[in-house]
Design a protein around this motif. Structure first.
Motif, PDB file in Angstrom:
ATOM      1  N   ILE A  71      93.453  37.233 -58.494  1.00 33.75           N
ATOM      2  CA  ILE A  71      94.569  37.993 -58.263  1.00 33.75           C
ATOM      3  C   ILE A  71      94.861  38.937 -59.349  1.00 33.75           C
ATOM      4  N   GLY A  72      95.004  38.460 -60.612  1.00 36.65           N
ATOM      5  CA  GLY A  72      95.027  39.174 -61.926  1.00 36.65           C
ATOM      6  C   GLY A  72      94.243  39.981 -62.188  1.00 36.65           C
ATOM      7  N   GLU A  73      92.797  39.723 -61.787  1.00 34.72           N
ATOM      8  CA  GLU A  73      91.766  40.736 -62.140  1.00 34.72           C
ATOM      9  C   GLU A  73      91.728  41.883 -61.284  1.00 34.72           C
ATOM     10  N   LEU A  74      92.169  41.557 -59.947  1.00 33.59           N
ATOM     11  CA  LEU A  74      92.265  42.486 -58.921  1.00 33.59           C
ATOM     12  C   LEU A  74      93.243  43.696 -59.273  1.00 33.59           C
ATOM     13  N   LYS A  75      94.437  43.252 -59.939  1.00 32.68           N
ATOM     14  CA  LYS A  75      95.475  43.876 -60.255  1.00 32.68           C
ATOM     15  C   LYS A  75      95.196  44.802 -61.438  1.00 32.68           C
ATOM     16  N   ALA A  76      94.450  44.092 -62.596  1.00 32.83           N
ATOM     17  CA  ALA A  76      93.936  45.157 -63.446  1.00 32.83           C
ATOM     18  C   ALA A  76      92.996  46.062 -62.793  1.00 32.83           C
ATOM     19  N   ARG A  77      92.095  45.713 -61.957  1.00 35.92           N
ATOM     20  CA  ARG A  77      91.121  46.925 -61.491  1.00 35.92           C
ATOM     21  C   ARG A  77      91.825  47.636 -60.622  1.00 35.92           C
ATOM     22  N   ARG A  78      92.830  47.225 -59.987  1.00 41.11           N
ATOM     23  CA  ARG A  78      93.450  48.214 -59.349  1.00 41.11           C
ATOM     24  C   ARG A  78      94.272  49.425 -60.199  1.00 41.11           C
ATOM     25  N   GLU A  79      94.613  48.784 -61.198  1.00 38.91           N
ATOM     26  CA  GLU A  79      95.441  49.754 -62.042  1.00 38.91           C
ATOM     27  C   GLU A  79      94.312  50.632 -62.678  1.00 38.91           C
ATOM     28  N   GLN A  80      93.385  50.162 -63.254  1.00 38.20           N
ATOM     29  CA  GLN A  80      92.297  51.198 -63.460  1.00 38.20           C
ATOM     30  C   GLN A  80      91.845  52.141 -62.527  1.00 38.20           C
ATOM     31  N   LEU A  81      91.744  51.711 -61.329  1.00 36.01           N
ATOM     32  CA  LEU A  81      91.542  52.591 -60.426  1.00 36.01           C
ATOM     33  C   LEU A  81      92.389  53.668 -60.010  1.00 36.01           C
ATOM     34  N   VAL A  82      93.780  53.331 -60.073  1.00 38.68           N
ATOM     35  CA  VAL A  82      94.955  54.297 -59.994  1.00 38.68           C
ATOM     36  C   VAL A  82      94.741  55.062 -61.069  1.00 38.68           C
ATOM     37  N   GLU A  83      94.691  54.591 -62.185  1.00 42.33           N
ATOM     38  CA  GLU A  83      94.545  55.574 -63.274  1.00 42.33           C
ATOM     39  C   GLU A  83      93.376  56.578 -63.257  1.00 42.33           C
ATOM     40  N   ARG A  84      92.218  56.095 -62.746  1.00 43.06           N
ATOM     41  CA  ARG A  84      91.182  56.978 -62.658  1.00 43.06           C
ATOM     42  C   ARG A  84      91.511  58.000 -61.354  1.00 43.06           C
ATOM     43  N   MET A  85      91.892  57.524 -60.353  1.00 44.46           N
ATOM     44  CA  MET A  85      92.456  58.564 -59.178  1.00 44.46           C
ATOM     45  C   MET A  85      93.237  59.432 -59.917  1.00 44.46           C
ATOM     46  N   GLY A  86      94.510  59.043 -60.314  1.00 44.59           N
ATOM     47  CA  GLY A  86      95.531  59.999 -60.897  1.00 44.59           C
ATOM     48  C   GLY A  86      94.485  61.073 -62.002  1.00 44.59           C
ATOM     49  N   ILE A  87      93.596  60.817 -62.888  1.00 41.12           N
ATOM     50  CA  ILE A  87      92.964  61.549 -63.564  1.00 41.12           C
ATOM     51  C   ILE A  87      92.068  62.593 -62.632  1.00 41.12           C
ATOM     52  N   ILE A  88      91.659  62.106 -61.692  1.00 45.34           N
ATOM     53  CA  ILE A  88      90.666  62.738 -60.797  1.00 45.34           C
ATOM     54  C   ILE A  88      91.452  63.739 -60.049  1.00 45.34           C
ATOM     55  N   GLN A  89      92.712  63.373 -59.472  1.00 42.88           N
ATOM     56  CA  GLN A  89      93.573  64.172 -58.954  1.00 42.88           C
ATOM     57  C   GLN A  89      94.270  65.378 -59.613  1.00 42.88           C
ATOM     58  N   GLY A  90      94.447  64.967 -61.211  1.00 46.15           N
ATOM     59  CA  GLY A  90      94.910  65.907 -62.015  1.00 46.15           C
ATOM     60  C   GLY A  90      93.814  66.953 -62.102  1.00 46.15           C
TER      61      GLY A  90
END
Length: 188
Positions: A71-90
């Motif tokens: 779950i900790g690894e998934l949360k870290a991966r999710r944060e990375q994906l959200v960050e990437r999505m934010g960059i892509i959306q920007g």
């Protein structure tokens, strides 16, 4: 025939009581040993059951620890994906802005002025160009100030291309800040 008891009757009775007592004592000892053995067996089986329960709990704790780690690894991966999505959306959000900025640069450009270099650093555009006359540079600055997409133009340098010539072009360098318009529909 008549029987005559030559033994004293009390001794016989005492012997009989002693035998009953010994028989009862042996019975109590046998029952006590049986109870102790059964109690020992029951306690040992209870200990074994508790050991099995503890082992089961330990295995389940290990499984849950593994899940918590996942779950900790998934949360870290999710944060990375959200960050990437934010960059892509920007990037996707700024995509039409570049086109609109160039469109506004063309719309603000007065006749007799052309740009030789346009650089963008963050929200600041650095523009170099040439104009047929100095007053055209002033027109350009007024047009930039009046645009919804630009603000605070600042002229850094104006010089003539060849010193001493009266009809030569003026070279200029200015900076202007890019701003987001209040309504993007009006800038089309």
């Amino acid at each position: 025939m008549t029987r005559i008891n030559l033994l004293p009757w009390r001794e016989a009775q005492r012997e009989e009581r002693r035998q009953r007592f010994l028989l009862l004592l042996v019975g109590v000892v046998v029952v006590a040993v049986g109870v102790i053995l059964l109690g020992n067996h029951w306690i040992n089986s209870a200990i074994e059951r508790q050991i099995a329960r503890n082992a089961y709990v330990s295995r389940q704790i290990a499984v849950l620890d593994d899940r918590i780690r996942q779950i900790g690894e998934l949360k870290a991966r999710r944060e990375q994906l959200v960050e990437r999505m934010g960059i892509i959306q920007g990037l996707q959000g700024n995509r039409p802005v570049s086109g609109r900025v160039f469109d506004q640069l063309v719309r603000t450009l007065p006749t007799g002025v052309y740009f030789t270099e346009v650089k963008r650093v963050d929200d600041t555009l650095s523009i170099r160009g040439a104009a047929l006359a100095s007053d055209r540079v002033s027109d350009l600055m007024r047009n930039l100030e009046g645009s919804d997409w630009f603000g605070a133009p600042s002229l850094s340098e104006v010089k003539t291309a060849t010193p001493g010539a009266t009809d030569q072009a003026s070279l200029f360098r200015l900076t202007v800040r890019q701003v987001a318009p209040a309504t993007t529909g009006g800038a089309e």
